[in-house]
Design an enzyme around this catalytic site. Structure first.
Site, PDB file in Angstrom:
ATOM      1  N   SER A 234     -10.387 -21.592  46.944  1.00  0.00           N
ATOM      2  CA  SER A 234      -9.863 -20.854  45.792  1.00  0.00           C
ATOM      3  C   SER A 234      -9.087 -21.742  44.834  1.00  0.00           C
ATOM      4  O   SER A 234      -8.979 -21.440  43.642  1.00  0.00           O
ATOM      5  CB  SER A 234      -8.973 -19.703  46.269  1.00  0.00           C
ATOM      6  OG  SER A 234      -7.945 -20.170  47.125  1.00  0.00           O
TER       7      SER A 234
ATOM      8  N   ASP B 292       3.205 -16.008  46.272  1.00  0.00           N
ATOM      9  CA  ASP B 292       2.097 -16.949  46.454  1.00  0.00           C
ATOM     10  C   ASP B 292       2.523 -18.307  45.919  1.00  0.00           C
ATOM     11  O   ASP B 292       2.620 -18.510  44.703  1.00  0.00           O
ATOM     12  CB  ASP B 292       0.870 -16.422  45.712  1.00  0.00           C
ATOM     13  CG  ASP B 292      -0.358 -17.308  45.868  1.00  0.00           C
ATOM     14  OD1 ASP B 292      -0.219 -18.463  46.336  1.00  0.00           O
ATOM     15  OD2 ASP B 292      -1.459 -16.854  45.503  1.00  0.00           O
TER      16      ASP B 292
ATOM     17  N   HIS C 264      -1.386 -20.928  45.023  1.00  0.00           N
ATOM     18  CA  HIS C 264      -2.217 -20.910  43.822  1.00  0.00           C
ATOM     19  C   HIS C 264      -1.372 -21.111  42.576  1.00  0.00           C
ATOM     20  O   HIS C 264      -0.157 -20.932  42.595  1.00  0.00           O
ATOM     21  CB  HIS C 264      -2.988 -19.590  43.764  1.00  0.00           C
ATOM     22  CG  HIS C 264      -3.916 -19.410  44.926  1.00  0.00           C
ATOM     23  ND1 HIS C 264      -3.563 -18.689  46.048  1.00  0.00           N
ATOM     24  CD2 HIS C 264      -5.153 -19.888  45.155  1.00  0.00           C
ATOM     25  CE1 HIS C 264      -4.560 -18.723  46.913  1.00  0.00           C
ATOM     26  NE2 HIS C 264      -5.541 -19.444  46.403  1.00  0.00           N
TER      27      HIS C 264
END
Length: 297
Positions: free
Chosen positions: A30, A275, A278
């Site tokens: 990702s 998070d 990311h």
């Protein structure tokens, strides 16, 4: 801005001209998907709406720029080699098994690409060991071997490198490898003992050479050693140190979970939901692509 060199400003039209008639594909997890999304965002605004399109798939997504007969693609292969958690993803890392001796299922999608940009790191770091397997997946659940993560990573990266050397013509295809993207899960790394990882961080780390526990130097050495022995030249996009400073640039509580943005209640619990892996876009991956762009010029 990088030390000891001046990165050229990113010019979307010039980048697309360099990609005219070509396919560029980002391969990985990702974080690599974030770099792909970044490049699409950097260039798409100069293309008329009727001359561009996006086709998203579970494993393979393609942005097409008809004006330039070019595509910017992403292929999902979080370990590069095969695993039982490619699609669908197995949420519990303890149940994932990596087939360290084969990229065959994925590599067929890499044939005929003009520019390949690979990355794999964070999925290997979900524990001290990785369930690893050789041969077919027929009885992998019973016969896998627990290997230390760097050992398993080395075997897998060598498998990938052997495929590149055997199948890529460097006169036709350029190969890049993006180094590991730092995670900022431990606020004590930058001196904030009572912080909640990257939550509420608003400025980069200012101490030169900062290196946190979210980046494993053993992996950097493995990448250097394996790529250094390859016949096909691979250009390294070294993003790790520059990204280490950017504790402020993660999606934090403005991330998504299961394809949906966090609810207000979830955002109130950053210790659980922030998070710090990311990156926001626009953001750090744009700089990664400025480095890639400089190599393509």
């Amino acid at each position: 801005q990088a030390d000891d060199c001046s990165l050229p400003e990113f010019e979307a039209a010039k980048a697309l001209e360099k990609l005219r008639g070509k396919r560029i594909m980002f391969v990985g997890d990702s974080l690599q998907r974030g770099q792909w999304q970044s490049l699409v965002c950097l260039v798409e605004h100069v293309i008329p709406p009727e001359r561009k399109s996006m086709k998203r798939g579970r494993a393979h997504s393609v942005f097409s720029a008809a004006e330039y007969n070019a595509t910017i693609e992403f292929y999902w292969a979080p370990f590069l080699v095969e695993s039982n958690s490619d699609i669908p993803i197995i949420p519990d890392p303890r149940n994932r098994i990596v087939r360290v001796d084969s990229v065959a299922k994925h590599a067929g999608n890499w044939v005929g690409i003009d520019v390949l940009v690979f990355n794999t790191y964070v999925w290997w770091m979900s524990g001290f060991t990785v369930k690893s397997w050789w041969g077919s997946f027929g009885n992998a659940a019973e016969s896998n071997q627990e290997l230390e993560a760097p050992v398993s990573y080395t075997l897998a990266l060598k498998t990938w490198a052997n495929w590149i050397d055997a199948n890529v013509n460097p006169n036709v295809t350029r190969v890049f490898f993006t180094t590991m993207s730092p995670t900022h899960q431990r606020s004590a790394d930058w001196g904030r003992e009572k912080g909640i990882r990257c939550f509420n961080e608003t400025t980069p780390v200012s101490r030169e050479g900062h290196w946190g526990t979210g980046s494993d130097k053993r992996i950097m050495r493995i990448v250097s050693n394996v790529l250094g022995r390859m016949k096909v030249p691979v250009t390294v996009i070294n993003v790790t140190q520059l990204s280490e400073y950017r504790i402020d640039a993660h999606t934090s509580v403005y991330t998504e979970l299961g394809g949906k943005l966090l609810t207000p209640k979830q955002r109130e619990d950053p210790s659980r939901f922030a998070d710090c892996i990311h990156w926001c876009l626009p953001g750090v991956p744009d700089t990664w692509n400025r480095i890639l762009y400089a190599h393509l010029l």
